[in-house]
Design an enzyme around this catalytic site. Structure first.
Site, PDB file in Angstrom:
ATOM      1  CB  CYS A   2     -41.956 -33.582  23.836  1.00 22.20           C
ATOM      2  SG  CYS A   2     -42.167 -35.356  24.008  1.00 22.20           S
ATOM      3  NE  ARG A  27     -40.871 -28.508  26.536  1.00 21.63           N
ATOM      4  CZ  ARG A  27     -41.802 -27.987  27.335  1.00 21.63           C
ATOM      5  NH1 ARG A  27     -41.471 -27.025  28.176  1.00 21.63           N
ATOM      6  NH2 ARG A  27     -43.045 -28.407  27.298  1.00 21.63           N
ATOM      7  CD1 TRP A  75     -38.580 -37.538  29.572  1.00 24.31           C
ATOM      8  CD2 TRP A  75     -40.708 -38.205  29.467  1.00 24.31           C
ATOM      9  NE1 TRP A  75     -38.847 -38.247  30.715  1.00 24.31           N
ATOM     10  CE2 TRP A  75     -40.148 -38.672  30.675  1.00 24.31           C
ATOM     11  CE3 TRP A  75     -42.036 -38.509  29.182  1.00 24.31           C
ATOM     12  CZ2 TRP A  75     -40.881 -39.420  31.599  1.00 24.31           C
ATOM     13  CZ3 TRP A  75     -42.759 -39.267  30.098  1.00 24.31           C
ATOM     14  CH2 TRP A  75     -42.180 -39.706  31.291  1.00 24.31           C
ATOM     15  CG  ASN A  99     -45.103 -31.243  24.793  1.00 23.92           C
ATOM     16  OD1 ASN A  99     -45.023 -32.266  25.452  1.00 23.92           O
ATOM     17  ND2 ASN A  99     -45.170 -30.043  25.350  1.00 23.92           N
ATOM     18  N   GLY A 100     -47.298 -33.921  24.136  1.00 27.15           N
ATOM     19  CA  GLY A 100     -48.570 -34.208  24.790  1.00 27.15           C
ATOM     20  C   GLY A 100     -48.952 -35.659  24.598  1.00 27.15           C
ATOM     21  CD  GLU A 481     -36.243 -30.402  46.649  1.00 25.02           C
ATOM     22  OE1 GLU A 481     -35.587 -30.027  45.657  1.00 25.02           O
ATOM     23  OE2 GLU A 481     -37.296 -31.058  46.543  1.00 25.02           O
ATOM     24  CE  LYS A 485     -33.658 -30.945  44.037  1.00 21.66           C
ATOM     25  NZ  LYS A 485     -34.703 -30.825  43.008  1.00 21.66           N
ATOM     26  CD  GLU A 488     -34.472 -34.214  40.953  1.00 21.45           C
ATOM     27  OE1 GLU A 488     -35.460 -34.424  40.235  1.00 21.45           O
ATOM     28  OE2 GLU A 488     -34.343 -33.172  41.624  1.00 21.45           O
ATOM     29  CG  HIS A 504     -42.895 -46.306  64.557  1.00 20.57           C
ATOM     30  ND1 HIS A 504     -43.814 -46.848  65.423  1.00 20.57           N
ATOM     31  CD2 HIS A 504     -42.462 -45.164  65.142  1.00 20.57           C
ATOM     32  CE1 HIS A 504     -43.958 -46.077  66.474  1.00 20.57           C
ATOM     33  NE2 HIS A 504     -43.137 -45.038  66.336  1.00 20.57           N
ATOM     34  CE  LYS A 603     -36.501 -26.846  35.317  1.00 23.85           C
ATOM     35  NZ  LYS A 603     -35.803 -27.026  36.591  1.00 23.85           N
TER      36      LYS A 603
END
Length: 608
Positions: A2, A27, A75, A99-100, A481, A485, A488, A504, A603
Site C-alpha cells: 500500500c 506498492r 494492495w 498501510n499495514g 533467482e 524472476k 513473477e 529423485h 514492492k
C-alpha cells in the site's frame, strides 16, 4: 504494501495526490482513492483497479478543488479488491488511509457494533475510522486526543493518514512498523510512504519513528509522542532527484533498472575498496569479525537468493558455517542464536515486516545484527547494530533486479573481509579477487550489449507453460533467482532444481518440448552438469544452455546458447543474472504482461 500520500498547502491537491500515488503504485495497485476537503466537507472518490481507473472517475465526477487531502493505492489484505474496500475509509467525522494490518480489528469491530456503529467494508482499516469517531464522541478533548486514545487501543502495524471534518487545514500522520515520512516544503507539507512521492516538490523530510504523531498545516509541522510531548527531528535530504525515479526513455522501469546495474554495482563497491583493501565502513572491528562462530542470513524472496550466494562465498572463503533462512519462517523454528553469532539481514526497502521481526528476535538473543539495505534511514537500518547500504538508487519495478546485484556485491565484500580476518584468505589472494570484483561493471556492460540476442531467445520460449532451471553449486543458487524472476512477471510456472536432484523425482516432469534453462559456469562441476543436461534432453527437453564463451561444441545437448565472458567461477552469479533478468523481461513483454506491476505483487511487503 500500500502507498500513502497526503498534502496540505496552497495548491489544489487532487492532481498533486494523483501524481504522488503514481510514484507509489509499485506498492500496490488493486485500487486507489483520495479524500479531499472540498467546499468545507471531506469528499471521497475511490475506485477498484489501477490508478487510471480513479483518474477516469475523477474526470467524470469533477475534480475536487481543495488544498488538503490524502490518497492511497492499495494492495489488498482484508477484503477483496473493490470500490467499497478501497481506501480512504470514513467515519462520521474522519477519513483514513492505512498501510499495514490492524491485528485486533475484529475485537474493535465487535465493540463498535455493540455501540451502534455500522460498517460498509470488509477491511480492518474502517475500524480505525470508526474508533476515531467513537473517541471524538466519547470524551476525547480534541482530534489529537482521539488519535492518541485510538492508537493505544489498536494492535498491529500501521502508517496512517488522517483527516477530521473539524480541521479543514490540518493533516495528521502516524506510524508503527509501517513506513511513513513527512515532506517539508515552502508553504506546503506532505506525508508519504516513500520518498519518490514527494521529490517533485521537496527533497527534505522527516522520518517518523514508532508511535510519533505528525500534525501538518501549510505553515509547518509538529511532531509529538502519544502524550503530546514535542519531539525534535533531524531533517533528512534525499540524495537523488526525481529524474532518478523516472524511466529516462526506457519503456519500463524494470528494463531501466537492469541497465543501471553496472553503475549501481560501482556505486556500492568502489567506495569500499581502497588501495587493494576493503573498508566496509561499519563499526565492527577485524577482531570482532574474526570471533564470530556462526552466521545466519535472513531475508525474503530475491534478497534471500542473494543470501544463498552469500552462504557459498562465506563458507568457501572464510570457512564459517552459514545458515540461510526465509525471514517468515525464522522466528517460528525457534532458532538457536548466541552472542557469538552474526545475523545478516538483507532487505531492499529496509521495511520488510518478516525480516524486521526476525532481526528483532536476533537482537533479543544478543546476536550482532548487520543490515544490508538500500533505503537510508529505513526501519531495519535504524534498528540494526551495523548497516551496509547498497546505494543502488531507487528501484521502482516490483521485480527486483539491480537491488539483487548490489546485494550480491556486498556478499562478496563480506566474504573477502571475513576470509582476511579469519586468516583463511591470504592478502595476495584477496587483492586478486578485489581486482576482479572491481572489473565486474565492464563485464556487465558487455553482457547488456547482447540484449537483442536474449530477446530473440525469449521469442522462442514465450509460449511455454512450464520451465525448469537447473544448476549445481553457485549455478543452483542463481537458478532459484532466475526462476523467480520469470514466474513473477511472466506468470509462467517455473521451478529451480539442483541438477543432481533431477533423478529423485523431478525428471518425471520433463516431457517433449519442456524448456530447461541449464547453467554451467562452475568448471569443476561442468562434466556432471552436462550429464544432467543430457538426461533431460533424452526426455525431450528444449535446453537453453548458459555457459562461458569458448565452451566448445554443445549442439548435441543444447538447443539455444547464452555465452558469458570468461571469468573466475566465483563471480559467475554476477554475470549470469543479467541474461536471466533480460530473458524474463522479454518473455513477459512478449506475453503482454504488465512488466513493472505484476499481478498480486507489491514492492515493499510491510505486513506478515
Amino acid at each position: 504494501m500500500c502507498g500513502i500520500v497526503g498534502y496540505v498547502g496552497r495548491e489544489n491537491c487532487a492532481d498533486l495526490l494523483i501524481d504522488g500515488l503514481s510514484k507509489l503504485e509499485y506498492r500496490g495497485y488493486d485500487s486507489a482513492g483520495v479524500a479531499i476537503f472540498d467546499e468545507g466537507a471531506i469528499r471521497v472518490v475511490k475506485a477498484q483497479g489501477r490508478l487510471a481507473c480513479l483518474e477516469e472517475k475523477l474526470k467524470s465526477q469533477g475534480w475536487p478543488t481543495g488544498h488538503c487531502g490524502i490518497g492511497h493505492t492499495r494492495w489488498a489484505t482484508h477484503g477483496v479488491p473493490s470500490d467499497v474496500n478501497s481506501h480512504p475509509h470514513c467515519g462520521k467525522h474522519t477519513a483514513v488511509v492505512h498501510n499495514g494490518i490492524i491485528e485486533n480489528y475484529i475485537e474493535i469491530k465487535e465493540f463498535l457494533l455493540g455501540k451502534g456503529y455500522t460498517f460498509q467494508s470488509q477491511t480492518d482499516t474502517e475500524t480505525v475510522a470508526k474508533l476515531l469517531d467513537y473517541h471524538l464522541e466519547n470524551g476525547a478533548k480534541d482530534e489529537f486526543d482521539a488519535i492518541s486514545r485510538t492508537l493505544r487501543q489498536v494492535r498491529g502495524s500501521y502508517a496512517l493518514g488522517i483527516l477530521f471534518d473539524s480541521c479543514p487545514d490540518k493533516l495528521f500522520g502516524v506510524r508503527k512498523e509501517s513506513p511513513l515520512i513527512v515532506g517539508l516544503g515552502e508553504g506546503e507539507n506532505f506525508i508519504a510512504s516513500d520518498v519518490p512521492a514527494i521529490l517533485k516538490h521537496t527533497r527534505n523530510y522527516y522520518l517518523l519513528e514508532e508511535n510519533e504523531v505528525a500534525t501538518l498545516t501549510a505553515e509547518g509541522v509538529t511532531i509529538t509522542d502519544l502524550d503530546g510531548a514535542p519531539i525534535e527531528k533531524e531533517v533528512l535530504t534525499a540524495t537523488w532527484d526525481i529524474e532518478a525515479a523516472e524511466k529516462g526513455g526506457y519503456p519500463h522501469f524494470m528494463l531501466k533498472e537492469i541497465f543501471e546495474q553496472p553503475s549501481a554495482f560501482s556505486n556500492t563497491v568502489s567506495p569500499r575498496l581502497r588501495d587493494g583493501k576493503i573498508d566496509l565502513g561499519i563499526e565492527l572491528t577485524d577482531e570482532q569479525l574474526k570471533n564470530f562462530k556462526q552466521i545466519h542470513i535472513v531475508a525474503c524472496g530475491t534478497a534471500m537468493h542473494a543470501g544463498i550466494v552469500g552462504r557459498y562465498l562465506i563458507e568457501k572463503l572464510a570457512r564459517i558455517p552459514v545458515n540461510v533462512d526465509v525471514a517468515s519462517e525464522f522466528r517460528y523454528r525457534d532458532p538457536i542464536l548466541n552472542k557469538e553469532d552474526l545475523v545478516i539481514i538483507i532487505s531492499q526497502s529496509g521495511e520488510t515486516a518478516d525480516t524486521l521481526a526476525a532481526m528483532r528476535l536476533a537482537k533479543k538473543h544478543g546476536a550482532h545484527t548487520l543490515a544490508v539495505v538500500n533505503v537510508v534511514g529505513s526501519s531495519i537500518a535504524r534498528e540494526a547494530d551495523s548497516v551496509l547500504y547498497t546505494w543502488a538508487g531507487p528501484e521502482i519495478a516490483v521485480a527486483s533486479t539491480k537491488a539483487y546485484t548490489v546485494q550480491l556485491s556486498v556478499m562478496y565484500l563480506l566474504a573477502f573481509k571475513l576470509g582476511l580476518c579469519k586468516g583463511t584468505l591470504s592478502q595476495a589472494d584477496a587483492v586478486a579477487l578485489i581486482d576482479e570484483l572491481a572489473g565486474i561493471p565492464v563485464q556487465l556492460q558487455s553482457i547488456l550489449g547482447h540484449a537483442e540476442e536474449y530477446k530473440a531467445i525469449a521469442e522462442k520460449y514465450c509460449h511455454a507453460e512450464d520451465m525448469f532451471f537447473i544448476g549445481r553449486g553457485l549455478d543452483y543458487a542463481l537458478s532459484q533467482e532466475g526462476s523467480l524472476k520469470l514466474k513473477e512477471i511472466s506468470y509462467i510456472h517455473s521451478e529451480a532444481y539442483a541438477a543432481g536432484e533431477l533423478k529423485h523425482g523431478t525428471i518425471s516432469l520433463i516431457t517433449d518440448g519442456v524448456p530447461v534453462i541449464a547453467l554451467a559456469t562452475q568448471q569443476r562441476l561442468c562434466e556432471k552438469m552436462v550429464s544432467n543436461i543430457k538426461e533431460v534432453k533424452a526426455r525431450g527437453a528444449d535446453v537453453l544452455f548458459i555457459c562461458y564463451e569458448g565452451y566448445g561444441d554443445c549442439s548435441e545437448f543444447a538447443d539455444s546458447v547464452i555465452a558469458l565472458p570468461q571469468s573466475n567461477d566465483l563471480f559467475a552469479p554476477l554475470l549470469s543474472i543479467i541474461p536471466m533478468q533480460l530473458f524474463a523481461y522479454y518473455v513477459a513483454l512478449l506475453k503482454g504482461c504488465d512488466v513493472d506491476k505484476p499481478r498480486n505483487l507489491a514492492k515493499s511487503v510491510t505486513v506478515e
